[in-house]
Design a protein around this motif. Sequence first.
Motif, PDB file in Angstrom:
ATOM      1  N   ALA A   1      47.751  54.793  49.051  1.00  0.00           N
ATOM      2  CA  ALA A   1      49.798  53.624  49.342  1.00  0.00           C
ATOM      3  C   ALA A   1      48.599  52.376  50.143  1.00  0.00           C
ATOM      4  N   GLY A   2      48.547  51.124  49.679  1.00  0.00           N
ATOM      5  CA  GLY A   2      48.139  50.610  50.742  1.00  0.00           C
ATOM      6  C   GLY A   2      46.511  50.195  50.337  1.00  0.00           C
ATOM      7  N   GLY A   3      45.857  51.101  49.805  1.00  0.00           N
ATOM      8  CA  GLY A   3      44.284  51.001  49.214  1.00  0.00           C
ATOM      9  C   GLY A   3      44.208  49.844  48.285  1.00  0.00           C
ATOM     10  N   SER A   4      42.903  49.930  47.261  1.00  0.00           N
ATOM     11  CA  SER A   4      42.565  48.267  46.761  1.00  0.00           C
ATOM     12  C   SER A   4      41.911  49.346  45.421  1.00  0.00           C
ATOM     13  N   LEU A   5      42.088  48.731  44.267  1.00  0.00           N
ATOM     14  CA  LEU A   5      41.483  49.182  43.553  1.00  0.00           C
ATOM     15  C   LEU A   5      41.186  47.678  42.710  1.00  0.00           C
ATOM     16  N   ARG A   6      39.919  47.766  41.602  1.00  0.00           N
ATOM     17  CA  ARG A   6      39.866  46.585  41.230  1.00  0.00           C
ATOM     18  C   ARG A   6      39.294  46.901  39.579  1.00  0.00           C
ATOM     19  N   LEU A   7      40.391  46.680  38.612  1.00  0.00           N
ATOM     20  CA  LEU A   7      39.814  46.908  37.507  1.00  0.00           C
ATOM     21  C   LEU A   7      38.771  45.450  36.464  1.00  0.00           C
ATOM     22  N   SER A   8      38.375  46.094  35.244  1.00  0.00           N
ATOM     23  CA  SER A   8      37.237  45.248  34.744  1.00  0.00           C
ATOM     24  C   SER A   8      37.612  45.278  33.191  1.00  0.00           C
ATOM     25  N   CYS A   9      37.287  44.259  32.820  1.00  0.00           N
ATOM     26  CA  CYS A   9      37.675  44.740  31.283  1.00  0.00           C
ATOM     27  C   CYS A   9      36.551  44.067  30.183  1.00  0.00           C
ATOM     28  N   ALA A  10      35.897  43.825  29.668  1.00  0.00           N
ATOM     29  CA  ALA A  10      34.965  43.323  28.957  1.00  0.00           C
ATOM     30  C   ALA A  10      35.012  43.122  27.512  1.00  0.00           C
ATOM     31  N   ALA A  11      34.947  42.074  26.845  1.00  0.00           N
ATOM     32  CA  ALA A  11      35.243  42.151  25.852  1.00  0.00           C
ATOM     33  C   ALA A  11      33.695  41.281  24.812  1.00  0.00           C
TER      34      ALA A  11
ATOM     35  N   THR B   1      44.940  40.097  42.142  1.00  0.00           N
ATOM     36  CA  THR B   1      44.577  38.717  41.572  1.00  0.00           C
ATOM     37  C   THR B   1      43.935  38.892  40.074  1.00  0.00           C
ATOM     38  N   ILE B   2      44.121  38.106  39.292  1.00  0.00           N
ATOM     39  CA  ILE B   2      43.760  38.289  38.324  1.00  0.00           C
ATOM     40  C   ILE B   2      42.082  36.794  38.213  1.00  0.00           C
ATOM     41  N   SER B   3      40.596  37.165  37.430  1.00  0.00           N
ATOM     42  CA  SER B   3      39.982  36.158  37.561  1.00  0.00           C
ATOM     43  C   SER B   3      38.719  36.805  36.130  1.00  0.00           C
ATOM     44  N   ARG B   4      38.433  35.435  35.700  1.00  0.00           N
ATOM     45  CA  ARG B   4      36.873  35.990  34.813  1.00  0.00           C
ATOM     46  C   ARG B   4      36.331  35.178  35.233  1.00  0.00           C
ATOM     47  N   ASP B   5      34.690  35.716  34.428  1.00  0.00           N
ATOM     48  CA  ASP B   5      33.471  34.980  34.514  1.00  0.00           C
ATOM     49  C   ASP B   5      33.044  35.810  33.213  1.00  0.00           C
ATOM     50  N   SER B   6      32.708  34.297  32.678  1.00  0.00           N
ATOM     51  CA  SER B   6      32.545  33.753  31.249  1.00  0.00           C
ATOM     52  C   SER B   6      30.960  34.000  31.387  1.00  0.00           C
ATOM     53  N   ALA B   7      30.216  34.254  32.427  1.00  0.00           N
ATOM     54  CA  ALA B   7      28.904  34.794  32.123  1.00  0.00           C
ATOM     55  C   ALA B   7      29.080  36.030  31.852  1.00  0.00           C
ATOM     56  N   LYS B   8      29.773  36.971  32.198  1.00  0.00           N
ATOM     57  CA  LYS B   8      29.678  39.048  32.064  1.00  0.00           C
ATOM     58  C   LYS B   8      30.966  39.088  30.472  1.00  0.00           C
ATOM     59  N   ASN B   9      31.497  37.707  29.871  1.00  0.00           N
ATOM     60  CA  ASN B   9      32.421  37.604  29.580  1.00  0.00           C
ATOM     61  C   ASN B   9      33.722  39.236  29.815  1.00  0.00           C
ATOM     62  N   THR B  10      33.692  39.223  31.024  1.00  0.00           N
ATOM     63  CA  THR B  10      34.740  40.162  31.729  1.00  0.00           C
ATOM     64  C   THR B  10      36.030  39.476  32.547  1.00  0.00           C
ATOM     65  N   VAL B  11      37.218  40.414  32.335  1.00  0.00           N
ATOM     66  CA  VAL B  11      38.198  39.548  33.245  1.00  0.00           C
ATOM     67  C   VAL B  11      38.961  41.329  34.351  1.00  0.00           C
ATOM     68  N   TYR B  12      38.907  40.452  35.616  1.00  0.00           N
ATOM     69  CA  TYR B  12      39.030  41.411  36.337  1.00  0.00           C
ATOM     70  C   TYR B  12      40.595  41.333  36.776  1.00  0.00           C
ATOM     71  N   LEU B  13      40.966  42.351  37.669  1.00  0.00           N
ATOM     72  CA  LEU B  13      42.259  42.573  38.557  1.00  0.00           C
ATOM     73  C   LEU B  13      42.163  43.166  39.311  1.00  0.00           C
ATOM     74  N   GLN B  14      42.386  42.395  40.344  1.00  0.00           N
ATOM     75  CA  GLN B  14      41.698  43.054  42.022  1.00  0.00           C
ATOM     76  C   GLN B  14      43.418  43.427  42.228  1.00  0.00           C
ATOM     77  N   MET B  15      43.305  44.313  42.743  1.00  0.00           N
ATOM     78  CA  MET B  15      45.071  44.895  42.927  1.00  0.00           C
ATOM     79  C   MET B  15      44.689  45.281  44.711  1.00  0.00           C
ATOM     80  N   ASN B  16      45.499  44.379  45.407  1.00  0.00           N
ATOM     81  CA  ASN B  16      45.703  45.221  46.824  1.00  0.00           C
ATOM     82  C   ASN B  16      46.672  45.870  47.781  1.00  0.00           C
ATOM     83  N   SER B  17      46.885  46.597  48.257  1.00  0.00           N
ATOM     84  CA  SER B  17      47.881  46.703  49.392  1.00  0.00           C
ATOM     85  C   SER B  17      48.470  47.552  48.139  1.00  0.00           C
ATOM     86  N   LEU B  18      48.244  48.667  47.378  1.00  0.00           N
ATOM     87  CA  LEU B  18      49.066  49.338  46.465  1.00  0.00           C
ATOM     88  C   LEU B  18      49.501  49.930  46.604  1.00  0.00           C
ATOM     89  N   LYS B  19      51.206  50.332  46.418  1.00  0.00           N
ATOM     90  CA  LYS B  19      52.077  50.683  45.849  1.00  0.00           C
ATOM     91  C   LYS B  19      52.206  52.374  45.366  1.00  0.00           C
TER      92      LYS B  19
END
Length: 115
Positions: free
Chosen positions: A14-24, A68-86
């Motif tokens: 709890a309180g940590g962070s993870l970043r999820l990636s999704c390549a399409a 925070t959700i973001s997308r990188d068009s050069a990599k065809n990838t969407v990210y989900l940065q998750m902070n302060s996890l519960k």
Amino acid sequence: QVQLIESGGGLVQAGGSLRLSCAAPRSIFSSNTMGWYRQAPGKQRELVALISSRDSTNYADSAKGRFTISRDSAKNTVYLQMNSLKPEDTAVYYCRSIGLTREYWGQGTQVTVSS
């Protein structure tokens, strides 16, 4: 067959962070809205965050200010940065690609937050 490839899940305190990636595939990434959803045991799948092809974002109340959700068009990838996890963020997280006539889902990645 269209595949969305997710990665980045895991176990965090709890309180940590993870970043999820999704390549399409490029064929659907550039024009589709991309989203992250999650499903906890015994609960319905729910929206976490969306990002349109023009980078417009939308968040569930539970995610606002922490994710925070973001997308990188050069990599065809969407990210989900998750902070302060519960602990209540524990769920299987799914990537979704939403087009005009079709949608696609990833296989899911497990996120476990320990207290």
